[in-house]
Scaffold this active site. Sequence first.
Site, PDB file in Angstrom:
ATOM      1  N   LYS A   4      13.235  38.401 -11.505  1.00 43.28           N
ATOM      2  CA  LYS A   4      14.335  38.951 -11.963  1.00 43.28           C
ATOM      3  C   LYS A   4      14.361  40.538 -13.258  1.00 43.28           C
ATOM      4  O   LYS A   4      15.137  40.486 -13.293  1.00 43.28           O
ATOM      5  CB  LYS A   4      13.889  37.574 -13.197  1.00 43.28           C
ATOM      6  CG  LYS A   4      15.787  36.589 -14.224  1.00 43.28           C
ATOM      7  CD  LYS A   4      15.738  35.675 -14.574  1.00 43.28           C
ATOM      8  CE  LYS A   4      16.373  34.619 -13.974  1.00 43.28           C
ATOM      9  NZ  LYS A   4      15.894  33.740 -14.463  1.00 43.28           N
ATOM     10  N   THR A  18      14.970  23.228 -20.726  1.00 42.20           N
ATOM     11  CA  THR A  18      14.246  22.339 -20.896  1.00 42.20           C
ATOM     12  C   THR A  18      14.731  20.937 -20.102  1.00 42.20           C
ATOM     13  O   THR A  18      15.311  20.856 -20.368  1.00 42.20           O
ATOM     14  CB  THR A  18      15.194  21.933 -22.404  1.00 42.20           C
ATOM     15  OG1 THR A  18      16.476  22.184 -22.108  1.00 42.20           O
ATOM     16  CG2 THR A  18      14.447  22.885 -23.436  1.00 42.20           C
ATOM     17  N   PHE A  70      38.965  17.904 -19.645  1.00 43.19           N
ATOM     18  CA  PHE A  70      38.001  17.040 -19.050  1.00 43.19           C
ATOM     19  C   PHE A  70      38.485  15.987 -18.411  1.00 43.19           C
ATOM     20  O   PHE A  70      37.730  14.615 -17.885  1.00 43.19           O
ATOM     21  CB  PHE A  70      36.320  16.872 -20.413  1.00 43.19           C
ATOM     22  CG  PHE A  70      36.071  17.705 -19.515  1.00 43.19           C
ATOM     23  CD1 PHE A  70      34.697  18.249 -18.951  1.00 43.19           C
ATOM     24  CD2 PHE A  70      36.122  19.454 -19.810  1.00 43.19           C
ATOM     25  CE1 PHE A  70      33.005  18.499 -19.189  1.00 43.19           C
ATOM     26  CE2 PHE A  70      35.551  20.339 -19.773  1.00 43.19           C
ATOM     27  CZ  PHE A  70      34.311  20.464 -19.405  1.00 43.19           C
ATOM     28  N   GLY A  80      37.068  13.602  -9.363  1.00 43.53           N
ATOM     29  CA  GLY A  80      36.469  14.433  -8.654  1.00 43.53           C
ATOM     30  C   GLY A  80      35.576  13.759  -8.627  1.00 43.53           C
ATOM     31  O   GLY A  80      34.894  12.543  -8.066  1.00 43.53           O
ATOM     32  N   CYS A 126      23.452  21.099 -17.369  1.00 42.50           N
ATOM     33  CA  CYS A 126      23.716  21.047 -18.890  1.00 42.50           C
ATOM     34  C   CYS A 126      23.706  18.792 -18.634  1.00 42.50           C
ATOM     35  O   CYS A 126      23.503  18.082 -19.003  1.00 42.50           O
ATOM     36  CB  CYS A 126      24.414  21.124 -19.213  1.00 42.50           C
ATOM     37  SG  CYS A 126      23.817  23.072 -19.900  1.00 42.50           S
ATOM     38  N   ARG A 133      22.119  23.923  -9.588  1.00 43.97           N
ATOM     39  CA  ARG A 133      21.513  22.761 -10.145  1.00 43.97           C
ATOM     40  C   ARG A 133      22.674  21.504 -10.627  1.00 43.97           C
ATOM     41  O   ARG A 133      23.363  21.260 -10.985  1.00 43.97           O
ATOM     42  CB  ARG A 133      20.861  22.994 -11.165  1.00 43.97           C
ATOM     43  CG  ARG A 133      19.649  23.771 -11.016  1.00 43.97           C
ATOM     44  CD  ARG A 133      19.637  24.621 -12.361  1.00 43.97           C
ATOM     45  NE  ARG A 133      20.437  25.786 -12.874  1.00 43.97           N
ATOM     46  CZ  ARG A 133      20.423  26.222 -14.441  1.00 43.97           C
ATOM     47  NH1 ARG A 133      18.857  25.811 -14.809  1.00 43.97           N
ATOM     48  NH2 ARG A 133      20.358  26.899 -14.814  1.00 43.97           N
TER      49      ARG A 133
HETATM   50  P1  NAD Z   1      17.547  29.505 -16.720  1.00 43.53           P
HETATM   51  O1  NAD Z   1      16.405  28.480 -16.050  1.00 43.53           O
HETATM   52  O2  NAD Z   1      18.515  30.113 -16.313  1.00 43.53           O
HETATM   53  O3  NAD Z   1      16.834  30.137 -18.098  1.00 43.53           O
HETATM   54  C1  NAD Z   1      15.648  30.324 -18.699  1.00 43.53           C
HETATM   55  C2  NAD Z   1      14.868  31.541 -18.320  1.00 43.53           C
HETATM   56  O4  NAD Z   1      13.406  31.389 -19.123  1.00 43.53           O
HETATM   57  C3  NAD Z   1      14.077  31.810 -17.105  1.00 43.53           C
HETATM   58  O5  NAD Z   1      14.617  33.270 -16.354  1.00 43.53           O
HETATM   59  C4  NAD Z   1      13.003  31.956 -17.125  1.00 43.53           C
HETATM   60  O6  NAD Z   1      11.380  32.400 -16.329  1.00 43.53           O
HETATM   61  C5  NAD Z   1      12.363  31.744 -18.676  1.00 43.53           C
HETATM   62  N1  NAD Z   1      10.810  31.256 -18.857  1.00 43.53           N
HETATM   63  C6  NAD Z   1      10.367  30.506 -19.018  1.00 43.53           C
HETATM   64  N2  NAD Z   1       9.089  30.432 -19.766  1.00 43.53           N
HETATM   65  C7  NAD Z   1       9.466  31.586 -21.136  1.00 43.53           C
HETATM   66  C8  NAD Z   1       8.991  32.157 -21.426  1.00 43.53           C
HETATM   67  N3  NAD Z   1       7.369  31.302 -22.004  1.00 43.53           N
HETATM   68  N4  NAD Z   1       8.679  32.794 -22.190  1.00 43.53           N
HETATM   69  C9  NAD Z   1       9.649  33.997 -21.133  1.00 43.53           C
HETATM   70  N5  NAD Z   1      10.667  33.297 -20.293  1.00 43.53           N
HETATM   71  C10 NAD Z   1      10.501  32.291 -19.975  1.00 43.53           C
HETATM   72  O7  NAD Z   1      18.454  28.267 -18.196  1.00 43.53           O
HETATM   73  P2  NAD Z   1      19.905  27.871 -18.720  1.00 43.53           P
HETATM   74  O8  NAD Z   1      20.396  28.042 -17.972  1.00 43.53           O
HETATM   75  O9  NAD Z   1      19.716  29.174 -19.419  1.00 43.53           O
HETATM   76  O10 NAD Z   1      19.802  27.283 -20.262  1.00 43.53           O
HETATM   77  C11 NAD Z   1      18.666  27.278 -21.163  1.00 43.53           C
HETATM   78  C12 NAD Z   1      18.772  26.722 -21.955  1.00 43.53           C
HETATM   79  O11 NAD Z   1      19.683  26.216 -22.288  1.00 43.53           O
HETATM   80  C13 NAD Z   1      18.638  25.436 -21.650  1.00 43.53           C
HETATM   81  O12 NAD Z   1      18.144  24.197 -22.364  1.00 43.53           O
HETATM   82  C14 NAD Z   1      20.088  24.558 -21.405  1.00 43.53           C
HETATM   83  O13 NAD Z   1      20.344  23.130 -21.399  1.00 43.53           O
HETATM   84  C15 NAD Z   1      20.972  25.439 -22.249  1.00 43.53           C
HETATM   85  N6  NAD Z   1      22.110  25.244 -22.088  1.00 43.53           N
HETATM   86  C16 NAD Z   1      22.451  26.054 -20.841  1.00 43.53           C
HETATM   87  C17 NAD Z   1      23.513  26.071 -20.528  1.00 43.53           C
HETATM   88  C18 NAD Z   1      24.339  26.416 -19.418  1.00 43.53           C
HETATM   89  O14 NAD Z   1      25.389  26.491 -18.417  1.00 43.53           O
HETATM   90  N7  NAD Z   1      23.141  26.855 -18.689  1.00 43.53           N
HETATM   91  C19 NAD Z   1      24.653  25.961 -22.155  1.00 43.53           C
HETATM   92  C20 NAD Z   1      24.140  25.632 -23.015  1.00 43.53           C
HETATM   93  C21 NAD Z   1      22.904  25.954 -22.550  1.00 43.53           C
END
Ligand code: NAD
Length: 428
Positions: A35, A86, A249, A253, A260, A327
């Site tokens: 990445k 998470t 919302f 659908g 999330c 996902r």
């Molecule tokens: P993601 O899977 O896209 O990204 C997480 C990243 O963290 C990955 O690239 C992974 O390789 C990296 N990672 C894991 N362990 C690591 C470590 N020890 N050191 C460094 N990097 C590490 O996840 P995301 O969608 O960005 O979500 C992250 C968090 O934010 C989650 O808890 C999610 O619920 C929350 N969130 C996500 C969204 C969304 O729309 N995707 C919106 C709000 C909140």
Amino acid sequence: MRIAIIGTGYVGLVTGACFADIGHEVACVDIDASKIERLRKGEIPFYEPGLDEVVARGLESGRLTVTTDLADAMQGAQFAFICVQTPPREDGSADLSRVEQVARDCAAFIDGYIVVINKSTVPVGSSTHIERIIRERLPENVEFDVASNPEFLREGSCVFDFMHPDRVVIGTTSERAAGALTELYRPLGAPLLVTDPATAEMIKYASNTFLATKISFINAVANICDAVGADVKDVALGMGYDGRIGFEFLKPGPGFGGSCLPKDSRALISLAEQHGYDFHLLRGVLDVNDAQHRVIARKVAKLAGGVDGKTIAIWGISFKPNTDDVRDSPAIAVLKILQSQGAHIRAYDPVVGESVYADLGVERAPGAIEAAEGAHCVLVLTEWNEFRWLDFARLRDVMAMPAVVDARNLLDPHLLRQMGFSYEGVGR
Ligand code: NAD
């Protein structure tokens, strides 16, 4: 200010690139070396409109750097944002192991005051837990604070959402941390809510599960509309004008999905359970969501005259438009039901990668019309704009039978019926 972002996924990369764009020095770190390699070349590892420009500006200016080296990222940082995933455990509770690992790893590089901010969605109490992990590893005289700062951005419009948040929530008991974060976010001009950490963590879960509830509610209403001959689009409009309800919302659908809403609903049910409360309302929300996948599959079977041995064209695989994120996509849940009933699936999605089709065992078509060649039904599962403006006469001519199940209520039912299609939407 110097900021370390740990976890360079949707949330981390957007947060890092946007903070760099408003003038901060940001280092984004990830354990996924491929990445980081792609990012160094200016490639965005996932589809997110507009993010490439912001990342490119950051990299060119030198304000944004990307690395696999946590020590480098933490060097001189005043803020460290935890943005790792998470995911749900088997029992639905949130798996905090990555967050805990980051807290342990970061502690090794803290030698002066820093605010460690958790942006990952985590159960109530996690801030205190993270603080304990770090404190155990630091000498008494090294100062730091932990804050919760839940993220509300939406995939598909991440950059806009980050730059124009409806609100910024900061959960901390430290005035110093609250002050520093208030300064950091001030340029965004958003309402700022400073609370204790538990409340901030709860705000995130309550917000997401409320949105999930709205979707399941309108899906249930849509199913009744189907039965009684009412039009859910107008029902939602009539409800939305009520300021207490709002328009957002309330689109029926195939059910909610993405990384999330399903996971956060399961996590809040599990959290409630751990504290002796049965959140049956939210269990109902998830039940309605699961049932909705079957509702859509039944509509296909109805129009196609059963699906066993039939070819079904699927339009859209991502959980919503403008993202390649699959996902917990409801499209995949519906597609799997149809597969299990013997349907041959030919799918088209404008951005979802090739490997997804292979993993699902579905045929990949180069376009929407091509997907429908010889098909017994078209099923619209993601509301990509390009599906609105197709040559529907050509579509009718290439299909084995002209039938459309529009699980997103995207198309014009009158037009399609006039053209000879059998058409089923959701609740109209
Ligand atoms: P993601 O899977 O896209 O990204 C997480 C990243 O963290 C990955 O690239 C992974 O390789 C990296 N990672 C894991 N362990 C690591 C470590 N020890 N050191 C460094 N990097 C590490 O996840 P995301 O969608 O960005 O979500 C992250 C968090 O934010 C989650 O808890 C999610 O619920 C929350 N969130 C996500 C969204 C969304 O729309 N995707 C919106 C709000 C909140």
